[in-house]
Design an enzyme around this catalytic site. Structure first.
Site, short mmCIF file in Angstrom:
data_model
loop_
_atom_site.label_atom_id
_atom_site.label_comp_id
_atom_site.label_asym_id
_atom_site.label_seq_id
_atom_site.Cartn_x
_atom_site.Cartn_y
_atom_site.Cartn_z
N PHE A 42 0.87 -1.17 0.00
CA PHE A 42 0.00 0.00 0.00
C PHE A 42 0.91 1.22 0.00
CE2 PHE A 42 -2.58 3.34 1.79
CZ PHE A 42 -3.69 3.24 1.00
N ASP A 58 3.11 -4.98 8.01
CA ASP A 58 1.89 -4.18 7.89
C ASP A 58 0.72 -5.17 7.78
OD1 ASP A 58 -0.34 -2.86 6.94
OD2 ASP A 58 0.81 -1.44 5.73
N TYR A 80 -9.82 0.06 10.62
CA TYR A 80 -11.06 0.47 9.94
C TYR A 80 -11.45 -0.45 8.80
CZ TYR A 80 -7.62 3.17 7.17
OH TYR A 80 -6.55 3.58 6.44
N LYS A 81 -10.66 -1.46 8.54
CA LYS A 81 -11.01 -2.39 7.45
C LYS A 81 -11.80 -3.55 8.07
CE LYS A 81 -6.97 -0.89 4.84
NZ LYS A 81 -7.64 -0.21 3.71
N ARG A 121 -11.48 -4.76 -7.26
CA ARG A 121 -11.28 -5.45 -5.97
C ARG A 121 -12.62 -5.79 -5.35
NH1 ARG A 121 -7.45 -2.66 -1.66
NH2 ARG A 121 -9.25 -1.28 -1.60
#
Lengths: 398, 398
Positions: free
Chosen positions: A125, A190, A213-214, A357
């Site tokens: 990311f 990560d 938050y995912k 995605r």
């Protein structure tokens, strides 16, 4: 090929099915973006209301003691720790993932002062790579080497994502950790795209970071977390040595003196309202059997791939064990394809240049959702519905 | 000496009196800690509920476009800017003050690469000094010099608070800025204890930072802000080069490329729930005549000093123009004195070793509150009520 009835039967037999009721899910859409922003837990609105009205409104500044604000970076960290294979006193929450990466990589570099190479995956990311580039520029004298070059025998630190945000490819954490250690380097993992989607175990790693938050469903811009292996806690330094990481924040001493243990990686005043939403999200996670989450995740992604068939090139690994909880497909006109899907109630996202995605959050995604998403995708592609010109217009956030 | 009736008359004539109705203020207490955590605006609970239920709950990831999350670091910055004498495109909100100080001082140092001294006030709020110490240690080769040494002719950057958190003493921003510039250094102002309490003007400064949870009333751990003078915007670098400061965050390019303008100082994913509370707080500030806030602030602090008389040593400047909106008094047993006051409904705070702090937030503090606080303090001191042993026990946050 499993039909809709079969998928409904799978849902009826799903041992995680009751968790879906814990979430607010708008009618009429299939939400496959939980890998970007998790859905709102039903309990969260009340917990945040409490933080605003009962804690801030009534306790005012007394909330630091009476509502536990002062200890939340650690108490929430301890509650999150089992999700990443960590123990108590090893995780602190707060700030953003970007800031946590800066802290972790800075600390790792100081623990390997004899080396001047940071290995990072340009396919990470972007914030991971960007933060490392900024840190190298600030420090001077460091090389940022792309993982693709394949060499880390002279690396001080290697920064990797367990699950690639774009393709969903999953790294073998113990194996890679061992290779990095064998090369004399430290590793920072990560976990943004793996925590909450599978059993994660970073107990062999040096540092780890991630967002909440995912898959963890703690809300837009929810606090990040930072794990430090206990073997480094005595020596690791927090480059962002703010007052909340001080041994005695309220002694207001003139010089920085790091707290013992993980608290030294706290920085500034915690974002209490955002912490409240994390608190509510963790109430759910404490009851979740993670092995079942992973099993369902693999079943959902495999089902989606089966149903999509050979309509599109698959960017994700074919073996479910090597995937995160997402499926990425390639299409040269991916953006309008995704817009056409969203207009038909199937929410995935697009990542340039050509990736569609689809994230599958096992706590609230059903097998029938997978069926319906695949059917809609087939229709959009087979009938070329995405060619409508209104789907070409780009929104600021794609 | 003004009596209670006189204070009630002052309140009735107060041109700011209607603003008190904008806040939730618990019955039966006089809250004089708005300089630490401002009171809850009535509108905030609904605004935060909207962010949770309507934006996150219904829009889900679409909130980045449809609810404006993506642009909030800048739109809220633009709304805050007039409170510090800044213009649009000069202020970004997010992160904590500690992180913002790191960004500002790092950027300033890179703009003065020929110098190796950072001047900071050891009497600053500790996080300022701590962050600078951590930065100097990370960079290597820098000296952190205490302001008390009085010399900044070889300084790269000077970091100062407009209002001292402990004594409430106020710096003359234009005068000090001019002196620092004459010495060839850059200045970073910390506005935590002045913004919202007086007319602030940092338009001549290089950088400024501050929090929004004190006089601005944006809630516990509310986002910080960072101001960059437009003359530096083209060259200043963000050491925390996270994806939100990238020229095209959603292009997911492999290399960091800073955004034009103030957006380059954004870092990671914004804390949306905390931003919602700031949004609500700024709704109030847009209607506040700041000159009246300052006039009332000086009147309140002067009245308090008059009423306290010579009972205690005064740590704050006697001239109202040289004070922030707080009064600090010294007592060798300050901690139990403050505990005794709080038990009697007068909420101030204690700062080691001997400071009793009383903050006067002009939007909701009344003259009669000042009267009652002074009367209670007189009683606690005159009757030595603070000697009760239960007031000696320290709470974690004092």
């Amino acid at each position: 090929m499993p039909d809709r009835e079969h998928c409904l039967a799978l849902d009826a037999a799903d041992p995680l099915r009751e968790f879906r009721d814990e979430f607010v899910l708008p009618e009429g859409i299939v939400y496959l973006v939980g890998n970007s922003l998790g859905a709102l837990p039903r309990r969260t609105a009340e917990r945040v209301r409490q933080a605003v009205e009962d804690e801030w409104g009534r306790e005012l500044v007394g909330g630091w003691n009476h509502a536990g604000w002062y200890t939340q970076p650690l108490t929430l960290g301890d509650r999150l720790a089992p999700l990443i294979g960590a123990g108590p006193g090893q995780v602190v929450v707060g700030n953003t993932t970007s800031v946590a990466i800066h802290q972790a990589v800075s600390a790792a570099l100081r623990l390997r002062p004899d080396r001047r190479v940071i290995v990072s995956d340009a396919a990470n990311f972007p914030t991971d790579h960007y933060i490392v580039q900024g840190l190298a520029r600030t420090l001077g004298g460091y090389e940022v080497r792309d993982l693709a070059e394949g060499r880390f025998d002279d690396a001080a630190v290697v920064l990797l994502s367990e699950v690639d945000y774009r393709t969903g490819a999953r790294q073998d954490v113990p194996e890679v950790t061992a290779r990095v250690h064998a090369a004399g380097a430290l590793i920072v993992w990560d976990l943004c795209h793996s925590v909450g989607a599978m059993e994660v175990d970073v107990s062999g790693a040096d540092f780890a970071v991630g967002c909440t938050y995912k898959y963890l469903n703690a809300g837009p811009g929810a606090p990040a977390f930072l794990y430090v292996n206990p073997r480094h806690l005595a020596d690791a330094e927090n480059a962002l040595s703010g007052w909340n990481g001080h041994a005695e924040p309220f002694a207001f001493e003139p010089d920085y003196r790091p707290a013992e243990g993980i608290r030294r990686f706290a920085v500034g005043t915690p974002h209490v309202l955002s912490f409240a939403a994390l608190d509510a999200a963790l109430d759910i996670w404490e009851r979740v059997p993670m092995a079942r989450v992973r099993a369902k995740s693999m079943a959902l992604t495999s089902l989606f791939l089966d149903l999509v068939g050979d309509r599109l090139e698959v960017a994700s690994p074919r073996e479910p064990e090597r995937r995160g909880s997402q499926v990425s497909l390639r299409h040269p006109d991916g953006y309008p394809v995704m817009r056409a899907l969203i207009e038909r109630g199937v929410h995935g996202d697009f990542r340039a240049p050509d990736i569609l995605r689809f994230g599958f959050a096992p706590l609230y995604t059903r097998y029938v959702d997978v069926h319906d998403a695949a059917a809609t995708l087939a229709e959009v592609l087979d009938k070329e519905l995405w060619r409508d010109e209104r789907y070409a217009r780009r929104l600021p956030v794609t």
